[in-house]
Design an enzyme around this catalytic site. Structure first.
Site, PDB file in Angstrom:
ATOM      1  N   TYR A 224       0.975  -1.237  -0.055  1.00 36.87           N
ATOM      2  CA  TYR A 224       0.065   0.130  -0.023  1.00 36.87           C
ATOM      3  C   TYR A 224       0.764   1.278   0.033  1.00 36.87           C
ATOM      4  O   TYR A 224       1.897   1.490   0.860  1.00 36.87           O
ATOM      5  CB  TYR A 224      -0.759  -0.067   1.348  1.00 36.87           C
ATOM      6  CG  TYR A 224      -1.762  -0.904   1.317  1.00 36.87           C
ATOM      7  CD1 TYR A 224      -1.549  -2.313   1.710  1.00 36.87           C
ATOM      8  CD2 TYR A 224      -3.201  -0.656   0.879  1.00 36.87           C
ATOM      9  CE1 TYR A 224      -2.572  -3.482   1.598  1.00 36.87           C
ATOM     10  CE2 TYR A 224      -4.299  -1.765   1.052  1.00 36.87           C
ATOM     11  CZ  TYR A 224      -3.912  -3.057   1.393  1.00 36.87           C
ATOM     12  OH  TYR A 224      -4.807  -3.959   1.294  1.00 36.87           O
ATOM     13  N   PRO A 316     -12.328   0.151  -0.727  1.00 38.30           N
ATOM     14  CA  PRO A 316     -11.753  -1.168  -0.682  1.00 38.30           C
ATOM     15  C   PRO A 316     -10.216  -1.040  -0.140  1.00 38.30           C
ATOM     16  O   PRO A 316      -9.693  -2.274  -0.060  1.00 38.30           O
ATOM     17  CB  PRO A 316     -11.571  -1.433  -2.383  1.00 38.30           C
ATOM     18  CG  PRO A 316     -11.793  -0.231  -2.907  1.00 38.30           C
ATOM     19  CD  PRO A 316     -12.601   0.667  -1.969  1.00 38.30           C
ATOM     20  N   LYS A 320     -12.301  -5.077   3.070  1.00 35.97           N
ATOM     21  CA  LYS A 320     -13.339  -5.694   4.031  1.00 35.97           C
ATOM     22  C   LYS A 320     -14.635  -5.938   3.036  1.00 35.97           C
ATOM     23  O   LYS A 320     -15.378  -6.489   3.760  1.00 35.97           O
ATOM     24  CB  LYS A 320     -13.550  -4.585   5.139  1.00 35.97           C
ATOM     25  CG  LYS A 320     -12.409  -4.255   5.785  1.00 35.97           C
ATOM     26  CD  LYS A 320     -12.248  -5.291   6.794  1.00 35.97           C
ATOM     27  CE  LYS A 320     -10.765  -5.231   7.491  1.00 35.97           C
ATOM     28  NZ  LYS A 320     -10.065  -6.649   7.392  1.00 35.97           N
TER      29      LYS A 320
HETATM   30  P1  FAS Z   1     -22.861  -7.820  -4.670  1.00 38.34           P
HETATM   31  O1  FAS Z   1     -22.918  -6.560  -5.184  1.00 38.34           O
HETATM   32  O2  FAS Z   1     -21.541  -8.502  -4.790  1.00 38.34           O
HETATM   33  O3  FAS Z   1     -24.097  -8.654  -5.263  1.00 38.34           O
HETATM   34  C1  FAS Z   1     -25.256  -8.286  -5.348  1.00 38.34           C
HETATM   35  C2  FAS Z   1     -26.062  -9.288  -6.233  1.00 38.34           C
HETATM   36  O4  FAS Z   1     -27.625  -8.864  -6.582  1.00 38.34           O
HETATM   37  C3  FAS Z   1     -25.576  -8.928  -7.671  1.00 38.34           C
HETATM   38  O5  FAS Z   1     -25.539 -10.237  -8.308  1.00 38.34           O
HETATM   39  C4  FAS Z   1     -26.869  -8.309  -8.727  1.00 38.34           C
HETATM   40  O6  FAS Z   1     -26.906  -8.586  -9.812  1.00 38.34           O
HETATM   41  C5  FAS Z   1     -28.035  -8.788  -7.751  1.00 38.34           C
HETATM   42  N1  FAS Z   1     -29.315  -7.770  -7.885  1.00 38.34           N
HETATM   43  C6  FAS Z   1     -29.063  -6.398  -7.629  1.00 38.34           C
HETATM   44  N2  FAS Z   1     -30.269  -5.798  -7.825  1.00 38.34           N
HETATM   45  C7  FAS Z   1     -31.033  -6.817  -7.960  1.00 38.34           C
HETATM   46  C8  FAS Z   1     -32.704  -7.016  -7.878  1.00 38.34           C
HETATM   47  N3  FAS Z   1     -33.272  -6.093  -7.969  1.00 38.34           N
HETATM   48  N4  FAS Z   1     -33.239  -8.305  -8.067  1.00 38.34           N
HETATM   49  C9  FAS Z   1     -32.254  -9.264  -8.122  1.00 38.34           C
HETATM   50  N5  FAS Z   1     -31.111  -9.485  -8.109  1.00 38.34           N
HETATM   51  C10 FAS Z   1     -30.271  -8.168  -7.766  1.00 38.34           C
HETATM   52  N6  FAS Z   1     -14.455  -5.737  -1.798  1.00 38.34           N
HETATM   53  C11 FAS Z   1     -12.981  -6.169  -1.277  1.00 38.34           C
HETATM   54  O7  FAS Z   1     -13.047  -6.750  -0.229  1.00 38.34           O
HETATM   55  N7  FAS Z   1     -11.805  -5.633  -2.166  1.00 38.34           N
HETATM   56  C12 FAS Z   1     -12.014  -5.288  -3.162  1.00 38.34           C
HETATM   57  O8  FAS Z   1     -10.977  -4.828  -4.227  1.00 38.34           O
HETATM   58  C13 FAS Z   1     -13.166  -4.726  -3.842  1.00 38.34           C
HETATM   59  N8  FAS Z   1     -13.407  -4.085  -4.939  1.00 38.34           N
HETATM   60  C14 FAS Z   1     -14.650  -3.910  -5.512  1.00 38.34           C
HETATM   61  C15 FAS Z   1     -14.657  -3.119  -6.699  1.00 38.34           C
HETATM   62  C16 FAS Z   1     -16.049  -2.552  -7.109  1.00 38.34           C
HETATM   63  C17 FAS Z   1     -16.033  -1.845  -8.706  1.00 38.34           C
HETATM   64  C18 FAS Z   1     -16.923  -2.763  -6.463  1.00 38.34           C
HETATM   65  C19 FAS Z   1     -18.416  -2.321  -7.049  1.00 38.34           C
HETATM   66  C20 FAS Z   1     -17.017  -3.482  -5.166  1.00 38.34           C
HETATM   67  C21 FAS Z   1     -15.773  -4.051  -4.661  1.00 38.34           C
HETATM   68  N9  FAS Z   1     -15.661  -4.642  -3.572  1.00 38.34           N
HETATM   69  C22 FAS Z   1     -14.425  -5.013  -3.041  1.00 38.34           C
HETATM   70  C23 FAS Z   1     -16.626  -4.776  -2.816  1.00 38.34           C
HETATM   71  C24 FAS Z   1     -17.442  -6.146  -3.334  1.00 38.34           C
HETATM   72  O9  FAS Z   1     -16.448  -7.253  -3.220  1.00 38.34           O
HETATM   73  C25 FAS Z   1     -18.677  -6.273  -2.339  1.00 38.34           C
HETATM   74  O10 FAS Z   1     -18.236  -6.203  -0.964  1.00 38.34           O
HETATM   75  C26 FAS Z   1     -19.317  -7.826  -2.398  1.00 38.34           C
HETATM   76  O11 FAS Z   1     -19.466  -8.112  -3.906  1.00 38.34           O
HETATM   77  C27 FAS Z   1     -20.362  -7.679  -1.776  1.00 38.34           C
HETATM   78  O12 FAS Z   1     -21.107  -8.762  -1.947  1.00 38.34           O
HETATM   79  P2  FAS Z   1     -22.899  -8.764  -1.939  1.00 38.34           P
HETATM   80  O13 FAS Z   1     -23.217  -7.982  -0.752  1.00 38.34           O
HETATM   81  O14 FAS Z   1     -23.148 -10.028  -2.390  1.00 38.34           O
HETATM   82  O15 FAS Z   1     -23.131  -7.757  -3.166  1.00 38.34           O
HETATM   83  C1  PHB Z   2      -7.332  -6.778  -4.743  1.00 43.77           C
HETATM   84  O1  PHB Z   2      -6.328  -7.643  -4.827  1.00 43.77           O
HETATM   85  O2  PHB Z   2      -8.191  -6.624  -5.434  1.00 43.77           O
HETATM   86  C2  PHB Z   2      -7.451  -5.948  -3.324  1.00 43.77           C
HETATM   87  C3  PHB Z   2      -6.600  -6.139  -2.530  1.00 43.77           C
HETATM   88  C4  PHB Z   2      -6.349  -5.445  -1.319  1.00 43.77           C
HETATM   89  C5  PHB Z   2      -7.408  -4.480  -1.129  1.00 43.77           C
HETATM   90  C6  PHB Z   2      -8.141  -3.949  -2.113  1.00 43.77           C
HETATM   91  C7  PHB Z   2      -8.191  -4.596  -3.266  1.00 43.77           C
HETATM   92  O3  PHB Z   2      -7.144  -3.482  -0.058  1.00 43.77           O
END
Ligand code: FAS
Ligand code: PHB
Length: 416
Positions: A224, A316, A320
């Site tokens: 980081y 991110p 977490k």
């Molecule tokens: P999700 O958003 O993963 O899943 C929700 C699901 O519900 C999706 O499949 C969607 O299609 C569905 N859905 C939505 N609306 C609906 C409706 N009306 N009807 C039916 N289905 C519907 N976390 C990390 O720990 N590290 C990272 O590096 C990281 N990078 C990320 C980058 C991006 C661009 C984003 C957006 C998130 C990132 N996250 C990261 C966080 C991510 O990993 C989330 O915490 C994780 O996907 C959460 O999981 P869910 O709560 O299941 O939600």
């Molecule tokens: C990743 O590998 O996508 C990643 C790892 C650590 C972070 C965020 C993203 O804090």
């Protein structure tokens, strides 16, 4: 089992009037097939509790999203408990340390030594989803894909239901519990009355530009980096696949970032020593993600429960997001087992407060870790020196390093 199998499985639960299917019945309706929804579906299946997952997209879309990269022990433990960890054990990269860099000066946090042996495992969210979906097919879990217009009904009674359309045909699922695992942009949180729901938010004045490239990572652990130009993160997916991020402006255009421009800026922010070690190559994924801290309270209203991004978002930086979704459904799975098997409402009545206690600690850590590693547009000399002093304090204080380490590897499910 494909969709036809799912349909057939529910046919015997469908009420039919004049042959026209009127609806289906189950115990728990799960909205969303992301990590929260799918881990919960497997947990309920293991307890013999009937559930149907209702997802608006298809498997390829959900599995194709490049998101989280780091699993806390809570997540690794749950995958093992659910019998989903075979590939994780083979391919996951166990990390006992992580690294911080200030204008190129690197120092390591020995997390395993500082936390009595706790580690994190690098294993991408795409791989987690593949393991969840593969096992769901083998175990005949019920997933309805490509549904539209999901709506929730009678959440404040004891017979809630979910309606949707599939290829224009109206459908309904009667159930006892609805769990909103539909992410930040889903419909479930909005089903809680405005005079009940409270939300808390910070939107950060920058985003993360991330790439995936099939080149070896610059180091065997994560780095980081806080640099005058902005934050950078060196991560990975495997010994041959790197995941890199650099902080960028919220209105930045990903099309303006050629691979060369990205590599040049990354190497500046990692500093000359690390920068010279970076292996460059063609990126095959390049996106900008906004950063936000967000919490919705309560995480339960009537027979509706929220889990994962539907209830909270973290920047991110602290890795977490997905891990919080897992800890939510671990707690909710226990509560629903009490409700359906022991016929006790104590667990579901306590779910929101129990989950939020851990959520807010992760929100605090993610906000703090973002605040000391990123370059804020409105930073003056004073705030920049505060950042540098905080990083120098962490570099020189085992106590400060222990605090960072225990939050990064993941706090226990319950506060001691
Ligand atoms: P999700 O958003 O993963 O899943 C929700 C699901 O519900 C999706 O499949 C969607 O299609 C569905 N859905 C939505 N609306 C609906 C409706 N009306 N009807 C039916 N289905 C519907 N976390 C990390 O720990 N590290 C990272 O590096 C990281 N990078 C990320 C980058 C991006 C661009 C984003 C957006 C998130 C990132 N996250 C990261 C966080 C991510 O990993 C989330 O915490 C994780 O996907 C959460 O999981 P869910 O709560 O299941 O939600
Ligand atoms: C990743 O590998 O996508 C990643 C790892 C650590 C972070 C965020 C993203 O804090």
């Amino acid at each position: 089992m494909g969709e036809a199998g799912v349909r057939a499985q529910h046919q015997d639960q469908a009420d039919t009037v004049g042959g026209e299917e009127q609806g289906m019945r189950t115990q728990v309706a799960i909205i969303g097939a992301g990590p929260a929804g799918m881990f919960l579906a497997h947990l309920l299946h293991q307890q013999g509790i009937a559930a149907v997952v209702i997802e608006r997209r298809d498997r390829a879309y959900v599995e194709g999203r490049v998101r989280a990269g780091v699993l806390e022990q809570v997540t690794v433990d749950l995958m093992r408990k659910l019998g989903l960890a075979d590939r994780l054990e083979r391919e996951g990269l166990v990390h006992g340390g992580t690294n911080l860099s200030l204008d190129g000066a690197l120092f390591r946090i020995d997390m395993a030594a500082l936390t009595g042996g706790s580690t994190v495992t690098v294993y991408g969210q795409q791989e987690v989803m593949r393991d969840l979906f593969d096992a769901a097919e083998t175990r005949d879990l019920s997933i309805l894909w490509n549904v539209d217009d999901v709506q929730l009904h009678d959440l404040d009674g004891d017979r809630p239901s979910v309606s949707w359309t599939e290829r224009g045909v109206a459908r309904r699922l009667d159930c006892e519990i609805v769990v909103g695992c539909d992410g930040f942009h889903g419909v479930c949180r909005a089903s809680i009355p405005a005079d009940v729901l409270q939300t808390f938010e910070r939107v950060y004045p920058f985003g993360w530009l991330g790439i995936l490239a099939d080149v070896p990572p610059v180091d065997h652990e994560l780095i980081y980096a806080n640099h005058a130009n902005g934050f950078a993160l060196a991560s990975m997916r495997s010994p041959t696949r790197s995941r890199y991020y650099i902080q960028c402006a919220l209105d930045d255009d990903v099309g303006a970032w050629s691979d060369d421009r990205f590599w040049d800026e990354l190497c500046v922010r990692l500093g000359p020593t690390l920068g010279e070690r970076v292996t460059r190559g063609a990126s095959f994924e390049k996106t900008i993600a906004p950063l936000r801290s967000f919490v919705a309270e309560p995480m339960r209203w009537g027979r509706l429960f929220l889990a994962g991004d539907a209830a909270h978002i973290v920047p991110p930086t602290g890795a977490k997001g997905m891990n919080l979704a897992v800890s939510d459904v671990t707690m909710l799975g226990e509560a629903l087992a009490e409700f359906f098997i022991e016929r006790s409402a104590a667990g579901i009545d306590g779910y929101s407060a129990r989950a939020l206690a851990r959520v807010w600690k992760a929100e605090r850590f993610s906000w703090w870790f973002t605040s000391i590693t990123h370059r804020f547009p409105d930073m003056d000399g004073f705030s920049r020196r505060l950042q540098m002093a905080e990083l120098d304090y962490i570099r020189t204080s085992p106590t400060a390093q222990k605090t960072l380490a225990e939050n990064y590897v993941g706090l226990p499910l319950e506060a001691a």
